[in-house]
Design a protein around this motif. Structure first.
Motif, PDB file in Angstrom:
ATOM      1  N   GLU A  94      95.272  -9.580  32.030  1.00 17.78           N
ATOM      2  CA  GLU A  94      95.936 -10.394  33.052  1.00 17.78           C
ATOM      3  C   GLU A  94      95.863 -11.890  32.789  1.00 17.78           C
ATOM      4  OE1 GLU A  94      94.197  -9.213  36.732  1.00 17.78           O
ATOM      5  OE2 GLU A  94      95.069  -7.186  36.659  1.00 17.78           O
ATOM      6  N   SER A  95      94.776 -12.358  32.202  1.00 17.43           N
ATOM      7  CA  SER A  95      94.578 -13.801  32.094  1.00 17.43           C
ATOM      8  C   SER A  95      94.999 -14.343  30.733  1.00 17.43           C
ATOM      9  CB  SER A  95      93.105 -14.150  32.324  1.00 17.43           C
ATOM     10  OG  SER A  95      92.886 -15.534  32.090  1.00 17.43           O
ATOM     11  N   PRO A  96      95.911 -15.307  30.701  1.00 19.22           N
ATOM     12  CA  PRO A  96      96.321 -15.911  29.422  1.00 19.22           C
ATOM     13  C   PRO A  96      95.412 -17.059  28.987  1.00 19.22           C
ATOM     14  CG  PRO A  96      97.705 -16.738  31.179  1.00 19.22           C
ATOM     15  CD  PRO A  96      96.725 -15.788  31.818  1.00 19.22           C
ATOM     16  N   PHE A 103      93.431 -11.192  23.612  1.00 19.79           N
ATOM     17  CA  PHE A 103      94.584 -10.433  24.108  1.00 19.79           C
ATOM     18  C   PHE A 103      94.964  -9.336  23.122  1.00 19.79           C
ATOM     19  CE2 PHE A 103      99.327 -10.144  24.824  1.00 19.79           C
ATOM     20  CZ  PHE A 103      99.212  -9.383  25.978  1.00 19.79           C
ATOM     21  N   SER A 121      98.970  -5.196  35.172  1.00 24.73           N
ATOM     22  CA  SER A 121      98.221  -6.269  34.521  1.00 24.73           C
ATOM     23  C   SER A 121      99.135  -7.113  33.634  1.00 24.73           C
ATOM     24  CB  SER A 121      97.076  -5.682  33.691  1.00 24.73           C
ATOM     25  OG  SER A 121      96.102  -5.092  34.526  1.00 24.73           O
ATOM     26  N   THR A 124     101.214  -9.399  35.755  1.00 22.94           N
ATOM     27  CA  THR A 124     100.409 -10.535  36.212  1.00 22.94           C
ATOM     28  C   THR A 124     100.305 -11.585  35.119  1.00 22.94           C
ATOM     29  OG1 THR A 124      99.121  -9.125  37.707  1.00 22.94           O
ATOM     30  CG2 THR A 124      98.126 -11.227  37.041  1.00 22.94           C
ATOM     31  N   ARG A 125     100.090 -11.149  33.893  1.00 26.12           N
ATOM     32  CA  ARG A 125      99.997 -12.093  32.774  1.00 26.12           C
ATOM     33  C   ARG A 125     101.323 -12.817  32.570  1.00 26.12           C
ATOM     34  NH1 ARG A 125      96.276 -12.228  28.584  1.00 26.12           N
ATOM     35  NH2 ARG A 125      96.874 -13.557  26.827  1.00 26.12           N
ATOM     36  N   SER A 128     101.741 -15.509  35.101  1.00 23.58           N
ATOM     37  CA  SER A 128     100.881 -16.657  34.803  1.00 23.58           C
ATOM     38  C   SER A 128     101.462 -17.503  33.676  1.00 23.58           C
ATOM     39  CB  SER A 128      99.476 -16.180  34.424  1.00 23.58           C
ATOM     40  OG  SER A 128      98.838 -15.551  35.514  1.00 23.58           O
ATOM     41  N   SER A 163     103.440 -19.850  23.524  1.00 31.16           N
ATOM     42  CA  SER A 163     103.460 -19.214  24.845  1.00 31.16           C
ATOM     43  C   SER A 163     104.807 -18.556  25.119  1.00 31.16           C
ATOM     44  CB  SER A 163     103.141 -20.242  25.932  1.00 31.16           C
ATOM     45  OG  SER A 163     101.809 -20.700  25.808  1.00 31.16           O
TER      46      SER A 163
END
Length: 204
Positions: A94-96, A103, A121, A124-125, A128, A163
């Motif tokens: 989930e978190s970048p 990852f 998940s 969510t990523r 973000s 990104s």
């Protein structure tokens, strides 16, 4: 300073969620499937097994010896270990904010999650990353408007490009999961993974 995620421990939990195994089997699987984010083998693997056992996330269930070979202890994951595995893996998906290697590890192991959980998940990523890109684009535009030479912002453009590429790849993966093109049964493709581990056991 944020703690680095324990990718070796995460991998051990993921492998043991398929079936009990001894550390040598896990070592072979990591090497044979090119889990290159796992470094420091074999010491890091044995250290991770010892740590996870101390936390009661895995437990020894059998010790065996073949011929003159050293004893091998077989471990299995506990219910708490399964919950910890799912929690850690969802957080990494989930978190970048972490390293890209992190990852890579999370994606490599996401088959231990049910498909709906993995999909949520990833969504969510993606959200973000979209927010981060919007902020980065606004920041770059403000810097350029201020007259700052572009050569002083090329690193920000590089980060934006990475990104954008990651977001595009995640969107494609989400689409494959939503369409059913990519899927797995239960919480992991247990048949394939167990087959690989069984082959290693017969060869060892």
């Amino acid at each position: 300073m944020a703690r680095r995620p324990d990718l070796v421990g995460l991998t051990v939990l993921a492998m043991l969620s398929v079936r009990p195994a001894h550390p040598y089997e896990l070592h072979r699987f990591i090497v044979d499937t090119h889990k290159d984010y796992v470094t420091g083998l074999p010491r890091s693997l044995y250290h991770a097994v010892e740590k996870l056992a101390g936390q009661e996330l895995i437990v020894p269930v059998e010790t065996s010896r073949q011929g003159r070979r050293p004893e091998r202890t077989i471990y299995e994951i506990t219910d708490e270990g399964r919950r910890e595995l799912a929690t850690r893996l969802r957080a990494l998906l989930e978190s970048p904010q972490g390293e890209r290697r992190t990852f890579t590890a999370a994606v490599s192991l996401m088959g231990v999650l049910p498909v709906p959980d993995a999909l949520q998940s990833l969504r969510t990523r993606a959200a973000s990353l979209e927010g981060e890109l919007a902020g980065l684009n606004a920041h770059l535009e403000a810097l350029r408007t201020s007259g700052l030479p572009e050569v002083l912002t090329v690193e920000l453009d590089y980060e934006r490009t990475l990104s954008e590429a990651e977001l595009g790849w995640i969107r494609g993966l989400i689409a494959r999961l939503e369409s059913g093109e990519l899927t797995w049964s239960g919480t992991v493709n247990q048949g394939l993974l167990a087959e690989v581990l069984d082959e290693q056991e017969s060869e060892s």
